[in-house]
Design a protein around this motif. Structure first.
Motif, PDB file in Angstrom:
ATOM      1  N   GLY A  23       0.780  -1.223   0.000  1.00 19.44           N
ATOM      2  CA  GLY A  23       0.000   0.000   0.000  1.00 19.44           C
ATOM      3  C   GLY A  23       0.816   1.280   0.000  1.00 19.44           C
ATOM      4  N   ARG A  24       2.133   1.188   0.130  1.00 21.74           N
ATOM      5  CA  ARG A  24       2.950   2.404   0.099  1.00 21.74           C
ATOM      6  C   ARG A  24       3.101   2.902  -1.338  1.00 21.74           C
ATOM      7  NH1 ARG A  24       7.644   1.390  -2.368  1.00 21.74           N
ATOM      8  NH2 ARG A  24       9.022  -0.336  -1.813  1.00 21.74           N
ATOM      9  N   SER A  25       3.526   4.157  -1.487  1.00 23.20           N
ATOM     10  CA  SER A  25       3.755   4.703  -2.822  1.00 23.20           C
ATOM     11  C   SER A  25       5.001   4.074  -3.424  1.00 23.20           C
ATOM     12  CB  SER A  25       3.908   6.229  -2.753  1.00 23.20           C
ATOM     13  OG  SER A  25       5.019   6.570  -1.940  1.00 23.20           O
ATOM     14  N   HIS A  26       5.076   4.108  -4.757  1.00 19.47           N
ATOM     15  CA  HIS A  26       6.264   3.582  -5.422  1.00 19.47           C
ATOM     16  C   HIS A  26       7.078   4.739  -5.993  1.00 19.47           C
ATOM     17  CE1 HIS A  26       3.118   3.677  -8.538  1.00 19.47           C
ATOM     18  NE2 HIS A  26       4.070   3.772  -9.450  1.00 19.47           N
ATOM     19  N   ARG A  27       8.364   4.514  -6.131  1.00 18.45           N
ATOM     20  CA  ARG A  27       9.298   5.599  -6.410  1.00 18.45           C
ATOM     21  C   ARG A  27       9.339   5.985  -7.887  1.00 18.45           C
ATOM     22  NH1 ARG A  27      11.232   2.464  -2.101  1.00 18.45           N
ATOM     23  NH2 ARG A  27      11.881   3.719  -0.280  1.00 18.45           N
ATOM     24  N   CYS A  28       9.304   5.026  -8.786  1.00 20.22           N
ATOM     25  CA  CYS A  28       9.314   5.308 -10.236  1.00 20.22           C
ATOM     26  C   CYS A  28       7.870   5.487 -10.703  1.00 20.22           C
ATOM     27  CB  CYS A  28      10.006   4.174 -10.987  1.00 20.22           C
ATOM     28  SG  CYS A  28      11.731   3.955 -10.565  1.00 20.22           S
ATOM     29  N   SER A  29       7.237   6.534 -10.237  1.00 19.19           N
ATOM     30  CA  SER A  29       5.802   6.704 -10.432  1.00 19.19           C
ATOM     31  C   SER A  29       5.475   7.291 -11.798  1.00 19.19           C
ATOM     32  CB  SER A  29       5.245   7.626  -9.340  1.00 19.19           C
ATOM     33  OG  SER A  29       5.737   8.948  -9.512  1.00 19.19           O
ATOM     34  N   GLY A  30       4.233   7.097 -12.208  1.00 23.12           N
ATOM     35  CA  GLY A  30       3.773   7.727 -13.432  1.00 23.12           C
ATOM     36  C   GLY A  30       3.802   9.243 -13.340  1.00 23.12           C
ATOM     37  N   GLU A  31       3.525   9.778 -12.157  1.00 14.98           N
ATOM     38  CA  GLU A  31       3.541  11.228 -11.977  1.00 14.98           C
ATOM     39  C   GLU A  31       4.943  11.795 -12.177  1.00 14.98           C
ATOM     40  OE1 GLU A  31      -0.091   9.629 -10.430  1.00 14.98           O
ATOM     41  OE2 GLU A  31       1.983   9.057 -10.020  1.00 14.98           O
ATOM     42  N   LEU A  32       5.960  11.101 -11.668  1.00 15.33           N
ATOM     43  CA  LEU A  32       7.350  11.525 -11.889  1.00 15.33           C
ATOM     44  C   LEU A  32       7.692  11.457 -13.376  1.00 15.33           C
ATOM     45  CD1 LEU A  32      10.250  12.217 -10.977  1.00 15.33           C
ATOM     46  CD2 LEU A  32      10.584   9.765 -10.527  1.00 15.33           C
ATOM     47  N   ALA A  33       7.332  10.351 -14.024  1.00 13.76           N
ATOM     48  CA  ALA A  33       7.630  10.190 -15.449  1.00 13.76           C
ATOM     49  C   ALA A  33       6.891  11.214 -16.302  1.00 13.76           C
ATOM     50  CB  ALA A  33       7.263   8.772 -15.891  1.00 13.76           C
ATOM     51  N   TYR A  34       5.659  11.536 -15.912  1.00 13.38           N
ATOM     52  CA  TYR A  34       4.895  12.543 -16.655  1.00 13.38           C
ATOM     53  C   TYR A  34       5.538  13.920 -16.515  1.00 13.38           C
ATOM     54  CZ  TYR A  34       0.995  15.340 -18.358  1.00 13.38           C
ATOM     55  OH  TYR A  34       0.221  16.231 -19.061  1.00 13.38           O
ATOM     56  N   HIS A  35       6.047  14.241 -15.341  1.00 14.78           N
ATOM     57  CA  HIS A  35       6.750  15.510 -15.142  1.00 14.78           C
ATOM     58  C   HIS A  35       7.985  15.590 -16.036  1.00 14.78           C
ATOM     59  CE1 HIS A  35       8.020  19.137 -13.096  1.00 14.78           C
ATOM     60  NE2 HIS A  35       9.179  18.590 -12.760  1.00 14.78           N
ATOM     61  N   VAL A  36       8.748  14.507 -16.095  1.00 10.82           N
ATOM     62  CA  VAL A  36       9.924  14.467 -16.973  1.00 10.82           C
ATOM     63  C   VAL A  36       9.501  14.611 -18.428  1.00 10.82           C
ATOM     64  CG1 VAL A  36      11.777  12.955 -17.818  1.00 10.82           C
ATOM     65  CG2 VAL A  36      11.366  13.183 -15.348  1.00 10.82           C
ATOM     66  N   LEU A  37       8.407  13.972 -18.810  1.00 15.22           N
ATOM     67  CA  LEU A  37       7.878  14.111 -20.166  1.00 15.22           C
ATOM     68  C   LEU A  37       7.504  15.565 -20.450  1.00 15.22           C
ATOM     69  CD1 LEU A  37       6.809  12.808 -22.824  1.00 15.22           C
ATOM     70  CD2 LEU A  37       4.628  12.456 -21.626  1.00 15.22           C
ATOM     71  N   GLU A  38       6.894  16.231 -19.484  1.00 13.97           N
ATOM     72  CA  GLU A  38       6.521  17.631 -19.678  1.00 13.97           C
ATOM     73  C   GLU A  38       7.761  18.512 -19.837  1.00 13.97           C
ATOM     74  OE1 GLU A  38       3.463  20.970 -17.870  1.00 13.97           O
ATOM     75  OE2 GLU A  38       4.355  19.516 -16.476  1.00 13.97           O
ATOM     76  N   ILE A  39       8.818  18.207 -19.080  1.00 15.79           N
ATOM     77  CA  ILE A  39      10.078  18.949 -19.227  1.00 15.79           C
ATOM     78  C   ILE A  39      10.611  18.792 -20.653  1.00 15.79           C
ATOM     79  CG2 ILE A  39      12.477  19.136 -18.482  1.00 15.79           C
ATOM     80  CD1 ILE A  39      11.542  18.052 -15.728  1.00 15.79           C
ATOM     81  N   MET A  40      10.653  17.550 -21.136  1.00 14.16           N
ATOM     82  CA  MET A  40      11.216  17.289 -22.460  1.00 14.16           C
ATOM     83  C   MET A  40      10.386  17.953 -23.552  1.00 14.16           C
ATOM     84  SD  MET A  40      12.646  13.376 -22.177  1.00 14.16           S
ATOM     85  CE  MET A  40      11.029  12.606 -22.001  1.00 14.16           C
ATOM     86  N   GLU A  41       9.084  17.874 -23.445  1.00 18.65           N
ATOM     87  CA  GLU A  41       8.227  18.517 -24.439  1.00 18.65           C
ATOM     88  C   GLU A  41       8.431  20.027 -24.419  1.00 18.65           C
ATOM     89  OE1 GLU A  41       3.979  17.091 -25.610  1.00 18.65           O
ATOM     90  OE2 GLU A  41       3.709  18.675 -24.111  1.00 18.65           O
TER      91      GLU A  41
END
Length: 365
Positions: free
Chosen positions: A313-331
């Motif tokens: 039930g804990r959060s995971h570190r390689c999250s979709g939210e983190l990856a989406y933020h990186v995607l937004e940076i690249m775009e």
């Protein structure tokens, strides 16, 4: 003991053996099936790793599979993630998260609607090298972070990759291919980015494949292959980032972070270990002892961490939210180059939790 999570692999290409070999480190991972649109690739994976092979549709229809590991090409990442989520399965994919933020947002929203998890590589920031960097920053070794640099410059992948065309199509290029390693490491170290200013270009319209079996074949270059940007982080740090497939050789360090008390030199974010160095007021580089393990190739540690989160039930570190933020940076690099404007970002994910120190290999908590 945590009950293993049943994994279905979709995409049995070049990167899949690295995941499958490292996966044996983590008891939480149980690979139950593999599939690929190339039936021969799936059959080889089945033979080499003793995993049942089937079609993609057959794999998605299996009720016993809980997580899809999506190792397809970048243009398929979002669609395969959506197919996994729509079949009631969590999804974890290779980088980049999607080709654009429209695709990426659809994946995030679908996961939230269905109360499912989505995760994404890279997970190299969980290795001992960059966890040591994170530890040093959290302990105040550099003081207040002020500035930084990140350089990834080479002459592309066509000299060694057997099928390199996708590196020069949408979702490829140095920024979308290698940028996730550097940008994820920076966000893990410094937190989210506020805005981006950048210029992008390409030096060649075609590339010549130098590897078998397509040696000598010309491929079209459809994306920019040299990108230079400046990132302003929410904490005020300003970091210069250069990603290029147009450079023969350079002598810059991978990542450096400079603060009010010291400078920190980070290892290659496309690896798990490496040297971490600090320079204080004496202006000499001293190597820091590594505070964490996982120094060898541990691709799948991010997947394992997500699976532990599913069970506990804990959060995971390689999250979709983190990856989406990186995607937004690249775009934002492309948008800034096209408009001549700073691009303000819309996402502000939390930094991933650091791994605890003193973990045995195979442990994540």
């Amino acid at each position: 003991m945590i009950e293993p999570v049943s994994i279905g692999l979709i995409g049995c290409g070049v990167i899949s053996p690295a995941y499958l070999k490292a996966a044996s480190t983590f008891n939480v991972l149980n690979f139950a099936a593999c599939a690929d649109i190339d039936a021969e690739a799936s059959a080889r994976c089945s033979e080499n790793f003793d995993i049942p092979s089937m079609t993609v549709n057959e794999l998605l229809a299996r009720d016993d599979i809980e997580v899809i590991l999506n190792l397809t090409i970048p243009s398929a990442h979002a669609n395969v993630n959506l197919a996994a989520l729509q079949s009631g399965k969590h999804a974890y994919c290779e980088k980049p998260f999607a080709l654009n933020t429209v695709e990426g947002k659809r994946v995030i929203e679908t996961a939230h609607e269905r109360a499912l998890r989505v995760g994404c590589a890279p997970d190299t920031f969980l290795g001992g090298g960059h966890q040591t960097v994170r530890n040093a920053l959290d302990e105040g070794t550099v003081g207040i972070p002020i500035a930084g640099t990140a350089f990834m410059m080479n002459h592309g992948h066509e000299s060694w990759h057997p099928n390199p065309a996708f590196y020069y199509q949408e979702g490829g290029g140095p920024l979308f291919d290698m940028g996730p390693y550097y940008l994820t490491a920076l966000v893990n170290a410094l937190g989210p980015v506020r805005r981006v200013a950048a210029l992008t270009a390409r030096a060649f319209d075609t590339r010549t494949i130098g590897s078998e079996p397509r040696r000598g074949e010309q491929i079209d270059v459809e994306v920019d292959t040299h990108t230079a940007g400046t990132l302003e982080f929410m904490n005020g740090a300003i970091v210069t980032v250069v990603m290029s497939f147009d450079v023969w050789l350079h002598s810059n360090r991978f990542i450096e972070i400079h603060g009010t008390n010291a400078s920190l030199s980070s290892p290659d974010p496309n690896g798990f270990g490496g040297s971490v160095r600090v320079s204080r007021k004496d202006r000499t580089w001293d190597e820091l002892p590594l505070t964490h393990g996982y120094l060898e190739n541990m691709r799948s540690i991010g997947l394992a961490d997500m699976c532990v989160g599913i069970r506990t039930g804990r959060s995971h570190r390689c999250s979709g939210e983190l990856a989406y933020h990186v995607l937004e940076i690249m775009e934002a690099f492309g948008h800034s180059s096209a408009t001549g404007e700073h691009i303000e970002l819309t996402t502000t994910p939390d930094r991933p939790d650091p791994l605890p120190t003193g973990l045995a290999i195979g442990e994540l908590d």
